[in-house]
Design an enzyme around this catalytic site. Structure first.
Site, PDB file in Angstrom:
ATOM      1  N   GLU A   8      23.245  -9.208   0.396  1.00 55.40           N
ATOM      2  CA  GLU A   8      22.146  -8.866  -0.512  1.00 55.40           C
ATOM      3  C   GLU A   8      20.784  -9.090   0.138  1.00 55.40           C
ATOM      4  O   GLU A   8      20.345 -10.220   0.298  1.00 55.40           O
ATOM      5  CB  GLU A   8      22.259  -9.673  -1.816  1.00 55.40           C
ATOM      6  CG  GLU A   8      23.504  -9.364  -2.604  1.00 55.40           C
ATOM      7  CD  GLU A   8      23.578  -7.911  -3.046  1.00 55.40           C
ATOM      8  OE1 GLU A   8      22.537  -7.328  -3.423  1.00 55.40           O
ATOM      9  OE2 GLU A   8      24.695  -7.359  -3.004  1.00 55.40           O
TER      10      GLU A   8
ATOM     11  N   GLU B 102      18.994 -13.478  -9.297  1.00 56.18           N
ATOM     12  CA  GLU B 102      19.420 -12.555  -8.241  1.00 56.18           C
ATOM     13  C   GLU B 102      20.935 -12.631  -8.028  1.00 56.18           C
ATOM     14  O   GLU B 102      21.608 -11.611  -7.858  1.00 56.18           O
ATOM     15  CB  GLU B 102      18.682 -12.864  -6.939  1.00 56.18           C
ATOM     16  CG  GLU B 102      18.895 -11.842  -5.856  1.00 56.18           C
ATOM     17  CD  GLU B 102      18.343 -10.474  -6.201  1.00 56.18           C
ATOM     18  OE1 GLU B 102      19.137  -9.499  -6.155  1.00 56.18           O
ATOM     19  OE2 GLU B 102      17.149 -10.356  -6.514  1.00 56.18           O
TER      20      GLU B 102
ATOM     21  N   GLU C 224      26.420  -6.235 -10.636  1.00 57.61           N
ATOM     22  CA  GLU C 224      26.560  -5.008  -9.854  1.00 57.61           C
ATOM     23  C   GLU C 224      27.970  -4.873  -9.289  1.00 57.61           C
ATOM     24  O   GLU C 224      28.552  -3.783  -9.313  1.00 57.61           O
ATOM     25  CB  GLU C 224      25.546  -4.981  -8.718  1.00 57.61           C
ATOM     26  CG  GLU C 224      24.129  -4.726  -9.190  1.00 57.61           C
ATOM     27  CD  GLU C 224      23.122  -4.743  -8.053  1.00 57.61           C
ATOM     28  OE1 GLU C 224      23.483  -5.143  -6.916  1.00 57.61           O
ATOM     29  OE2 GLU C 224      21.975  -4.358  -8.313  1.00 57.61           O
TER      30      GLU C 224
ATOM     31  N   ASP D 265      20.380  -1.357 -13.888  1.00 56.14           N
ATOM     32  CA  ASP D 265      18.921  -1.324 -14.014  1.00 56.14           C
ATOM     33  C   ASP D 265      18.409  -2.465 -14.885  1.00 56.14           C
ATOM     34  O   ASP D 265      17.391  -3.097 -14.572  1.00 56.14           O
ATOM     35  CB  ASP D 265      18.454   0.013 -14.590  1.00 56.14           C
ATOM     36  CG  ASP D 265      18.604   1.177 -13.619  1.00 56.14           C
ATOM     37  OD1 ASP D 265      18.898   0.925 -12.427  1.00 56.14           O
ATOM     38  OD2 ASP D 265      18.429   2.330 -14.047  1.00 56.14           O
TER      39      ASP D 265
ATOM     40  N   SER E  33      18.649  -5.706 -12.896  1.00 56.28           N
ATOM     41  CA  SER E  33      17.585  -5.839 -11.905  1.00 56.28           C
ATOM     42  C   SER E  33      16.237  -6.029 -12.589  1.00 56.28           C
ATOM     43  O   SER E  33      15.349  -6.698 -12.049  1.00 56.28           O
ATOM     44  CB  SER E  33      17.561  -4.648 -10.944  1.00 56.28           C
ATOM     45  OG  SER E  33      17.267  -3.457 -11.628  1.00 56.28           O
TER      46      SER E  33
END
Length: 130
Positions: free
Chosen positions: A33, A74, A81, A101, A104
């Site tokens: 990531e 995060e 995800e 979305d 995030s």
């Protein structure tokens, strides 16, 4: 069948085993990531600046809280995800995109809070230098 007698193969019975799996998860997230690496380096810069400016205890605590919130959000975004990709088998889906979305967006909100908090803490100290 008695559930108490059934051994759960996914349950870790020893602290060290759990610690190793948690460390492996963090290392995997770090390697895969880009945003986690960016936030980690930003955290190092924040703590370095805090050390140079000799901030007080409560300022350190606020910075630590902000950094922790950003990194944890995060990590949760990464989890979401990966789960969405697993469920959708990496196929494009409007609901999958929506979930990603929104996750995030949660990281963004947390990062904005951290940036504002950092500004409130650092600006007076930086202005005092001039």
């Amino acid at each position: 069948m008695d559930l108490k007698n059934k051994k759960n193969k996914w349950k870790h019975r020893h602290f060290w085993q759990s610690f190793c799996h948690a460390s492996a998860g963090l290392l995997t997230a770090w390697k895969e990531e880009r945003n986690l690496r960016f936030h980690s380096f930003a955290a190092i810069a924040v703590f370095l600046l805090a050390w140079l400016l000799q901030l007080g205890l409560f300022e350190w605590l606020w910075l630590g809280l902000c950094v922790t919130l950003v990194l944890v959000s995060e990590l949760w975004n990464t989890v979401l995800e990966n789960v969405v990709d697993l469920i959708t088998e990496c196929k494009r889906d409007p609901l999958a995109k929506k979930a990603k979305d929104i996750a995030s967006g949660a990281v963004f909100v947390t990062a904005v809070f951290a940036a504002i908090s950092g500004a409130v803490i650092f600006i007076p100290h930086l202005l005092a230098l001039f």
